[in-house]
Scaffold this active site. Structure first.
Site, PDB file in Angstrom:
ATOM      1  N   LYS A 191      -1.737  52.915   0.410  1.00 51.32           N
ATOM      2  CA  LYS A 191      -1.394  52.140  -0.792  1.00 51.32           C
ATOM      3  C   LYS A 191      -1.898  50.692  -0.731  1.00 51.32           C
ATOM      4  O   LYS A 191      -2.208  50.096  -1.763  1.00 51.32           O
ATOM      5  CB  LYS A 191       0.119  52.164  -1.029  1.00 51.32           C
ATOM      6  CG  LYS A 191       0.641  53.540  -1.465  1.00 51.32           C
ATOM      7  CD  LYS A 191       2.118  53.507  -1.813  1.00 51.32           C
ATOM      8  CE  LYS A 191       2.637  54.900  -2.101  1.00 51.32           C
ATOM      9  NZ  LYS A 191       4.044  54.914  -2.524  1.00 51.32           N
ATOM     10  N   ASP A 198       5.881  53.344  -8.855  1.00 51.73           N
ATOM     11  CA  ASP A 198       7.074  53.742  -8.087  1.00 51.73           C
ATOM     12  C   ASP A 198       8.346  53.058  -8.611  1.00 51.73           C
ATOM     13  O   ASP A 198       9.382  53.703  -8.798  1.00 51.73           O
ATOM     14  CB  ASP A 198       6.907  53.395  -6.606  1.00 51.73           C
ATOM     15  CG  ASP A 198       6.009  54.387  -5.877  1.00 51.73           C
ATOM     16  OD1 ASP A 198       5.945  55.556  -6.291  1.00 51.73           O
ATOM     17  OD2 ASP A 198       5.377  53.978  -4.885  1.00 51.73           O
TER      18      ASP A 198
END
Ligand code: NDP
Length: 271
Positions: free
Chosen positions: A66, A102
């Site tokens: 990420k 997220d």
């Protein structure tokens, strides 16, 4: 021609994203293919560039890439900039756009799916790693009364407060041992549940009016959710967050928001 998407990680075999996106596509009539892509630990960028060269339209990015996805993007959403990590890439016109879904996935699962208001509530966020960092901004946008970040290593919670607190902020940091208040919402963003451990949160944090959320999910409730339930709390695991962050990625790519409930129910039956 069918538009192609992947989820990139290492390991990746366990990812449920292909099943989720296949159901979103079926439901919305979008013509997409979505696969898993295992990138070598030292080959994330090369894997992405190969996928783009082959006509790929977008990707989800998971552990451990990420941060590299953040560095690779030519353009970043505000929330990706705030988090410093990217879980959604969109490839268009030779450019790479990075976003992070997220945090908004967690907030949608709590507010929309569970029907629990974050606005005006006292929130305890356990952990100060990547998952915690990702949810702070979307939680703050809901205007809670306060958010206390509790972490084993206090300095990491302090760093998050320094990054996200502006002016008269509801955000503060604490050691687990310094927690004495009761909270309306307790979110476990530590990785303790992965090893069936309990973060040392005191029982006094919970009451029958508390909503307890574990970002981890599974067939059985985590030890954290078992403890919270034993103190009367309403509990929910992170499966809904997983589906909601996927739906937000789908929206970014396809411009249509899928209905998450049937996909959530189907996934729950598979656990
Ligand atoms: P990190 O490794 O970045 O951070 C781990 C955090 O957990 C740190 O704050 C660490 O504290 C704390 N911690 C670890 N073990 C313990 C313990 N035994 N007691 C107390 N604190 C502990 O992990 P991530 O933030 O990336 O991930 C955290 C969790 O979130 C994972 O379980 C992951 O699966 C889940 N997640 C779920 C998602 C979903 O869609 N449902 C999306 C993203 C993540 P310290 O700083 O002191 O080491």
């Amino acid at each position: 021609m069918t538009d192609r998407y992947v989820v990139i990680g290492n390991p990746i075999v366990h990812s449920k994203s292909p099943q989720i996106h296949a159901r979103f596509a079926q439901q919305t009539g979008e013509d997409i293919a979505y696969d898993r892509l295992l990138a070598p630990l030292d080959g994330f960028e090369a894997s992405v560039r190969d996928f783009i060269a082959g006509g790929g339209c977008g990707a989800n990015v998971t552990v451990p890439f990420k941060l590299e996805a953040f560095a690779l993007a030519d353009e970043l959403s505000r929330r990706a900039q705030a988090v410093g990590a990217v879980n959604t890439l969109k490839f268009s016109g030779g450019r790479i756009y990075g976003d992070n879904t997220d945090g908004v996935g967690l907030v949608r699962d709590i507010v929309t799916n569970a029907g629990v208001a974050v606005a005006g509530s006292r929130v305890l966020l356990l952990g100060a790693g990547g998952a915690a960092r990702g949810v702070i901004l979307p939680l703050l946008e809901q205007q809670p009364e306060r958010i206390v970040i509790a972490n084993r290593t206090l300095s990491k919670a302090d760093e998050l407060v320094a990054q996200f607190a502006q002016g008269d902020s509801p955000l503060s940091a604490a050691r687990f041992g310094d927690l004495h208040d009761r909270f309306d919402i307790v979110i476990n963003a530590t990785s303790a549940s992965l090893s069936a451990e309990l973060p040392p949160v005191p029982a006094s944090a919970f009451s029958s009016a508390t909503f307890a959320y574990d970002m981890m999910y599974g067939a059985a409730p985590t030890v954290f959710l078992q403890m919270a339930a034993a103190h009367g709390a309403q509990v929910r695991d992170g499966l809904g967050m997983l589906v909601e962050q996927a739906a937000e990625s789908f929206l970014i790519w396809r411009g249509v928001r899928p209905d998450t409930l049937p996909v959530y129910q189907w996934l729950r039956e598979q656990l």
